[in-house]
Scaffold this active site. Sequence first.
Site, PDB file in Angstrom:
ATOM      1  N   GLY A   1       0.846  -1.209   0.000  1.00 31.91           N
ATOM      2  CA  GLY A   1       0.000   0.000   0.000  1.00 31.91           C
ATOM      3  C   GLY A   1       0.870   1.243   0.000  1.00 31.91           C
ATOM      4  O   GLY A   1       0.656   2.174  -0.791  1.00 31.91           O
ATOM      5  N   HIS A   2       1.873   1.246   0.874  1.00 32.55           N
ATOM      6  CA  HIS A   2       2.805   2.375   0.900  1.00 32.55           C
ATOM      7  C   HIS A   2       3.563   2.477  -0.438  1.00 32.55           C
ATOM      8  O   HIS A   2       3.826   3.583  -0.924  1.00 32.55           O
ATOM      9  CB  HIS A   2       3.832   2.199   2.027  1.00 32.55           C
ATOM     10  CG  HIS A   2       3.239   2.146   3.410  1.00 32.55           C
ATOM     11  ND1 HIS A   2       3.264   1.010   4.180  1.00 32.55           N
ATOM     12  CD2 HIS A   2       2.617   3.090   4.161  1.00 32.55           C
ATOM     13  CE1 HIS A   2       2.691   1.251   5.348  1.00 32.55           C
ATOM     14  NE2 HIS A   2       2.277   2.508   5.363  1.00 32.55           N
TER      15      HIS A   2
ATOM     16  N   GLY B   1      -3.399   7.620   1.400  1.00 31.86           N
ATOM     17  CA  GLY B   1      -4.178   6.487   0.916  1.00 31.86           C
ATOM     18  C   GLY B   1      -5.670   6.648   1.183  1.00 31.86           C
ATOM     19  O   GLY B   1      -6.081   7.107   2.244  1.00 31.86           O
TER      20      GLY B   1
ATOM     21  N   LYS C   1      -7.436   4.246   1.777  1.00 29.21           N
ATOM     22  CA  LYS C   1      -7.666   3.296   2.866  1.00 29.21           C
ATOM     23  C   LYS C   1      -8.069   4.018   4.160  1.00 29.21           C
ATOM     24  O   LYS C   1      -8.929   3.568   4.901  1.00 29.21           O
ATOM     25  CB  LYS C   1      -6.382   2.485   3.061  1.00 29.21           C
ATOM     26  CG  LYS C   1      -6.070   1.995   4.447  1.00 29.21           C
ATOM     27  CD  LYS C   1      -6.600   0.628   4.651  1.00 29.21           C
ATOM     28  CE  LYS C   1      -6.344   0.020   6.006  1.00 29.21           C
ATOM     29  NZ  LYS C   1      -5.655   0.786   7.008  1.00 29.21           N
TER      30      LYS C   1
ATOM     31  N   GLN D   1      -9.066  10.141   7.525  1.00 34.29           N
ATOM     32  CA  GLN D   1      -7.809  10.875   7.665  1.00 34.29           C
ATOM     33  C   GLN D   1      -7.584  11.792   6.460  1.00 34.29           C
ATOM     34  O   GLN D   1      -7.215  12.949   6.595  1.00 34.29           O
ATOM     35  CB  GLN D   1      -6.668   9.860   7.792  1.00 34.29           C
ATOM     36  CG  GLN D   1      -5.283  10.450   7.666  1.00 34.29           C
ATOM     37  CD  GLN D   1      -4.221   9.398   7.938  1.00 34.29           C
ATOM     38  OE1 GLN D   1      -4.028   8.989   9.061  1.00 34.29           O
ATOM     39  NE2 GLN D   1      -3.535   8.954   6.898  1.00 34.29           N
TER      40      GLN D   1
ATOM     41  N   VAL E   1      -4.810  -0.486  -1.733  1.00 32.85           N
ATOM     42  CA  VAL E   1      -4.220  -1.734  -2.232  1.00 32.85           C
ATOM     43  C   VAL E   1      -4.707  -2.866  -1.329  1.00 32.85           C
ATOM     44  O   VAL E   1      -4.677  -2.737  -0.098  1.00 32.85           O
ATOM     45  CB  VAL E   1      -2.681  -1.657  -2.228  1.00 32.85           C
ATOM     46  CG1 VAL E   1      -2.068  -2.970  -2.706  1.00 32.85           C
ATOM     47  CG2 VAL E   1      -2.210  -0.494  -3.086  1.00 32.85           C
TER      48      VAL E   1
HETATM   49  P1  AMP Z   1       0.423   4.426   7.853  1.00 36.96           P
HETATM   50  O1  AMP Z   1       1.872   4.056   7.763  1.00 36.96           O
HETATM   51  O2  AMP Z   1      -0.471   3.289   8.170  1.00 36.96           O
HETATM   52  O3  AMP Z   1       0.185   5.655   8.693  1.00 36.96           O
HETATM   53  O4  AMP Z   1       0.021   4.845   6.394  1.00 36.96           O
HETATM   54  C1  AMP Z   1       0.737   5.799   5.657  1.00 36.96           C
HETATM   55  C2  AMP Z   1      -0.025   6.124   4.405  1.00 36.96           C
HETATM   56  O5  AMP Z   1      -0.189   4.941   3.631  1.00 36.96           O
HETATM   57  C3  AMP Z   1      -1.429   6.686   4.684  1.00 36.96           C
HETATM   58  O6  AMP Z   1      -1.699   7.747   3.779  1.00 36.96           O
HETATM   59  C4  AMP Z   1      -2.298   5.494   4.420  1.00 36.96           C
HETATM   60  O7  AMP Z   1      -3.607   5.842   4.021  1.00 36.96           O
HETATM   61  C5  AMP Z   1      -1.559   4.803   3.294  1.00 36.96           C
HETATM   62  N1  AMP Z   1      -1.938   3.392   3.220  1.00 36.96           N
HETATM   63  C6  AMP Z   1      -1.934   2.493   4.239  1.00 36.96           C
HETATM   64  N2  AMP Z   1      -2.415   1.312   3.813  1.00 36.96           N
HETATM   65  C7  AMP Z   1      -2.738   1.465   2.505  1.00 36.96           C
HETATM   66  C8  AMP Z   1      -3.289   0.602   1.504  1.00 36.96           C
HETATM   67  N3  AMP Z   1      -3.613  -0.657   1.757  1.00 36.96           N
HETATM   68  N4  AMP Z   1      -3.491   1.107   0.269  1.00 36.96           N
HETATM   69  C9  AMP Z   1      -3.170   2.400  -0.008  1.00 36.96           C
HETATM   70  N5  AMP Z   1      -2.635   3.252   0.882  1.00 36.96           N
HETATM   71  C10 AMP Z   1      -2.435   2.798   2.127  1.00 36.96           C
END
Ligand code: AMP
Length: 290
Positions: A38-39, A149, A151, A155, A178
């Site tokens: 996803g990242h 994201g 997701k 936020q 993703v």
């Molecule tokens: P996090 O590390 O969980 O704080 O996420 C960092 C960024 O990655 C945020 O903008 C999330 O929305 C995005 N993100 C996390 N999981 C996914 C995913 N499965 N698909 C797309 N973006 C994601």
Amino acid sequence: MTTRVIRSIAELRDALASVREEKRTIGLVPTMGALHAGHAQLIETARRQTDCVVASIFVNSIQFDRDDDYDGYPRDLSSDVEFCTARGVDVIFAPSANEMYPEPQRAFVDVEGVSDHLCGEFRPGHFRGVATVVLKLLNIVQPSRAYFGEKDAQQLAVIRQLVKDLNVPVAVVEVPTVREPDGLALSSRNRNLNEEERRIAPVLNQALREAEKLISDGSQRVADIKGAALEVLQHYPGIRVEYLEIVDPEHMQLVEQITGPVRAMGAVWIGKTRLIDNVLCRQAAQAAGW
Ligand code: AMP
């Protein structure tokens, strides 16, 4: 090209000053690390759209409502560095907690309305912490584009509102969720699921897809739509529903009747792990542009 790992704000500003002098654009991908596909999607989108990609890796204490969640959040900087290097990230900004919060933080960003329901209701102070750290990162990096994201749709709505209301000069770019082949949205928290929990985890997405299907077919009463989606989850005693709601996509307010595009949003607990997901829903007639 090598990826630079920078831990101090002063050093980062220095490195980015020369990028700006060369009139190269900067893209920021804020993360909390434990990076996954996803990242990678965010990084790859930033790579295509900007000249210099900065990925921040910072587990932000002030957005956690439970100490055990903060303490237990997966951290693995060396594999994150490898991950970013393989994807052409120019700079990893990985500050310590002390670098970001050398003294107790006294200025905070509250985004009203958008933060009220859903995760905002169940995680008091969460979006205040998110909005505050994102504004700090935007001020430190001053990117032309920042990537988030779908997701984490609430936020994203909070950040869009913050950027708009506080006139932050950045373009917010939304990147689609993703998923695993079985529909489970990728999340750093998925690694905390045991085998049995992982097996049932996709049911959250299935419940939201049920709402999507009913809305696509023309159902308008949210009470009915929610009832049908919750029914999908009821068959799994291992799943505890925190919320399942239908909201307007921009302001994240609960709706009772479907009159336009909405987001079906859900949060569940599976054992000790909390998972969230959401699906954009529209009536087939709307989607066809009638
Ligand atoms: P996090 O590390 O969980 O704080 O996420 C960092 C960024 O990655 C945020 O903008 C999330 O929305 C995005 N993100 C996390 N999981 C996914 C995913 N499965 N698909 C797309 N973006 C994601």
